[in-house]
Write a protein that holds these residues in place. Structure first.
Motif, PDB file in Angstrom:
ATOM      1  N   LYS A 182       8.015   0.705 -21.548  1.00 42.89           N
ATOM      2  CA  LYS A 182       8.020   2.128 -22.021  1.00 42.89           C
ATOM      3  C   LYS A 182       8.093   2.861 -20.392  1.00 42.89           C
ATOM      4  O   LYS A 182       7.205   2.952 -19.852  1.00 42.89           O
ATOM      5  CB  LYS A 182       6.966   2.570 -22.952  1.00 42.89           C
ATOM      6  CG  LYS A 182       7.276   3.692 -23.333  1.00 42.89           C
ATOM      7  CD  LYS A 182       6.338   4.232 -24.680  1.00 42.89           C
ATOM      8  CE  LYS A 182       6.654   5.386 -25.139  1.00 42.89           C
ATOM      9  NZ  LYS A 182       5.892   5.907 -26.258  1.00 42.89           N
ATOM     10  N   ARG A 221       3.466  14.692 -22.665  1.00 45.83           N
ATOM     11  CA  ARG A 221       3.250  13.491 -23.188  1.00 45.83           C
ATOM     12  C   ARG A 221       2.790  13.497 -24.538  1.00 45.83           C
ATOM     13  O   ARG A 221       3.548  12.596 -25.085  1.00 45.83           O
ATOM     14  CB  ARG A 221       1.866  12.924 -22.288  1.00 45.83           C
ATOM     15  CG  ARG A 221       2.158  12.622 -20.855  1.00 45.83           C
ATOM     16  CD  ARG A 221       1.181  11.722 -20.149  1.00 45.83           C
ATOM     17  NE  ARG A 221       1.160  10.169 -20.881  1.00 45.83           N
ATOM     18  CZ  ARG A 221       0.190   9.352 -21.025  1.00 45.83           C
ATOM     19  NH1 ARG A 221      -0.793   9.944 -20.340  1.00 45.83           N
ATOM     20  NH2 ARG A 221       0.386   8.374 -21.516  1.00 45.83           N
ATOM     21  N   ALA A 249       6.441  13.949 -25.972  1.00 47.05           N
ATOM     22  CA  ALA A 249       7.143  12.810 -25.918  1.00 47.05           C
ATOM     23  C   ALA A 249       6.813  11.817 -27.182  1.00 47.05           C
ATOM     24  O   ALA A 249       7.743  11.178 -27.756  1.00 47.05           O
ATOM     25  CB  ALA A 249       7.260  12.211 -24.372  1.00 47.05           C
ATOM     26  N   GLU A 250       5.562  11.584 -26.938  1.00 47.73           N
ATOM     27  CA  GLU A 250       5.151  10.669 -28.120  1.00 47.73           C
ATOM     28  C   GLU A 250       5.280  11.128 -29.611  1.00 47.73           C
ATOM     29  O   GLU A 250       5.562  10.328 -30.590  1.00 47.73           O
ATOM     30  CB  GLU A 250       3.820  10.339 -27.960  1.00 47.73           C
ATOM     31  CG  GLU A 250       3.626   9.461 -26.555  1.00 47.73           C
ATOM     32  CD  GLU A 250       1.836   9.668 -25.945  1.00 47.73           C
ATOM     33  OE1 GLU A 250       1.129  10.298 -26.926  1.00 47.73           O
ATOM     34  OE2 GLU A 250       1.597   9.097 -25.077  1.00 47.73           O
ATOM     35  N   THR A 283       7.885  12.532 -30.688  1.00 50.97           N
ATOM     36  CA  THR A 283       9.199  12.761 -30.849  1.00 50.97           C
ATOM     37  C   THR A 283       9.691  11.381 -30.673  1.00 50.97           C
ATOM     38  O   THR A 283      10.884  11.177 -30.371  1.00 50.97           O
ATOM     39  CB  THR A 283       9.896  13.902 -30.087  1.00 50.97           C
ATOM     40  OG1 THR A 283       9.915  13.652 -28.876  1.00 50.97           O
ATOM     41  CG2 THR A 283       9.537  15.061 -30.593  1.00 50.97           C
ATOM     42  N   ASP A 284       9.034  10.113 -30.600  1.00 53.34           N
ATOM     43  CA  ASP A 284       9.566   9.114 -30.001  1.00 53.34           C
ATOM     44  C   ASP A 284      10.170   8.203 -31.386  1.00 53.34           C
ATOM     45  O   ASP A 284       9.355   7.098 -31.597  1.00 53.34           O
ATOM     46  CB  ASP A 284       8.227   8.279 -29.602  1.00 53.34           C
ATOM     47  CG  ASP A 284       8.967   7.056 -28.675  1.00 53.34           C
ATOM     48  OD1 ASP A 284      10.114   6.885 -28.388  1.00 53.34           O
ATOM     49  OD2 ASP A 284       8.106   6.265 -28.423  1.00 53.34           O
ATOM     50  N   GLY A 285      11.025   8.809 -31.824  1.00 50.83           N
ATOM     51  CA  GLY A 285      11.693   7.942 -33.285  1.00 50.83           C
ATOM     52  C   GLY A 285      10.832   7.671 -34.238  1.00 50.83           C
ATOM     53  O   GLY A 285      10.876   6.291 -35.048  1.00 50.83           O
ATOM     54  N   ALA A 344       7.646   6.695 -34.295  1.00 46.93           N
ATOM     55  CA  ALA A 344       6.393   5.535 -33.857  1.00 46.93           C
ATOM     56  C   ALA A 344       5.002   6.101 -34.105  1.00 46.93           C
ATOM     57  O   ALA A 344       4.306   5.228 -34.561  1.00 46.93           O
ATOM     58  CB  ALA A 344       6.741   5.486 -32.377  1.00 46.93           C
ATOM     59  N   THR A 386       4.091  19.927 -32.050  1.00 49.56           N
ATOM     60  CA  THR A 386       4.147  18.413 -32.084  1.00 49.56           C
ATOM     61  C   THR A 386       3.478  17.743 -33.407  1.00 49.56           C
ATOM     62  O   THR A 386       4.043  16.702 -33.620  1.00 49.56           O
ATOM     63  CB  THR A 386       3.419  17.529 -30.864  1.00 49.56           C
ATOM     64  OG1 THR A 386       2.121  17.847 -31.105  1.00 49.56           O
ATOM     65  CG2 THR A 386       3.965  18.204 -29.613  1.00 49.56           C
ATOM     66  N   LEU A 395      12.897  16.341 -20.834  1.00 54.87           N
ATOM     67  CA  LEU A 395      12.048  16.069 -22.095  1.00 54.87           C
ATOM     68  C   LEU A 395      12.646  17.101 -23.224  1.00 54.87           C
ATOM     69  O   LEU A 395      13.167  16.883 -24.200  1.00 54.87           O
ATOM     70  CB  LEU A 395      10.817  16.276 -21.871  1.00 54.87           C
ATOM     71  CG  LEU A 395       9.982  16.221 -23.172  1.00 54.87           C
ATOM     72  CD1 LEU A 395      10.132  14.903 -24.024  1.00 54.87           C
ATOM     73  CD2 LEU A 395       8.530  16.614 -23.217  1.00 54.87           C
ATOM     74  N   ARG A 405      16.022  15.844 -24.162  1.00 56.04           N
ATOM     75  CA  ARG A 405      15.898  14.715 -25.012  1.00 56.04           C
ATOM     76  C   ARG A 405      15.269  15.271 -26.422  1.00 56.04           C
ATOM     77  O   ARG A 405      15.801  14.519 -27.534  1.00 56.04           O
ATOM     78  CB  ARG A 405      14.771  13.551 -24.524  1.00 56.04           C
ATOM     79  CG  ARG A 405      14.901  12.242 -25.116  1.00 56.04           C
ATOM     80  CD  ARG A 405      13.853  11.330 -24.598  1.00 56.04           C
ATOM     81  NE  ARG A 405      12.501  11.579 -25.403  1.00 56.04           N
ATOM     82  CZ  ARG A 405      11.445  11.065 -25.066  1.00 56.04           C
ATOM     83  NH1 ARG A 405      11.347  10.829 -23.531  1.00 56.04           N
ATOM     84  NH2 ARG A 405      10.586  11.262 -25.611  1.00 56.04           N
TER      85      ARG A 405
END
Length: 130
Positions: free
Chosen positions: A12, A43, A46-47, A49-51, A53, A90, A124, A127
């Motif tokens: 990753k 961080r 990003a986590e 919005t990580d599809g 997960a 988030t 970010l 993205r």
């Protein structure tokens, strides 16, 4: 020999190298703590919005832990407020709202961060809002 079940199949990528480098070399006190706060916010965002997960309960727990950690830092009020709002965004991420919250964080952090660190955050935002 069987493959290690704990090994990641794809590494990753860490998208905040410049931001982490800046925070690690910033002067002690306010500037460094501001950099660390921005890094934490990025961080967590990003986590989150990580599809998909990370599920909603985990996002909520991470947000709560991040807010508690931010409370231990000596941050300017504007950075603390913007960071808390971004962390809250988030929990149930709406791309445009989270992107706007991240932009508020870098606006509040402002001058201490160098252009490379700011570029990490802007990537970010791009993205997240796609």
């Amino acid at each position: 020999m069987p493959a290690d079940p704990m090994r990641l199949t794809e590494p990753k990528p860490f998208g905040f190298g410049a931001l982490a480098a800046w925070a690690g070399t910033a002067p002690l006190g306010g500037p460094r703590e501001t950099g660390l706060a921005v890094l934490m916010v990025c961080r967590v965002a990003a986590e989150a919005t990580d599809g998909g997960a990370i599920d909603a309960d985990a996002r909520r727990e991470r947000a709560q832990a991040a807010r508690q950690w931010l409370g231990t830092l000596a941050l300017p009020v504007a950075v603390r407020t913007a960071s808390a709002r971004a962390i809250d965004a988030t929990i149930d991420p709406v791309p445009d709202l989270l992107g706007a919250a991240l932009l508020q964080v870098i606006a509040a952090a402002g001058a201490p961060l160098d252009e490379a660190a700011l570029a990490d955050v802007r990537r970010l935002v791009t993205r997240v809002t796609r």
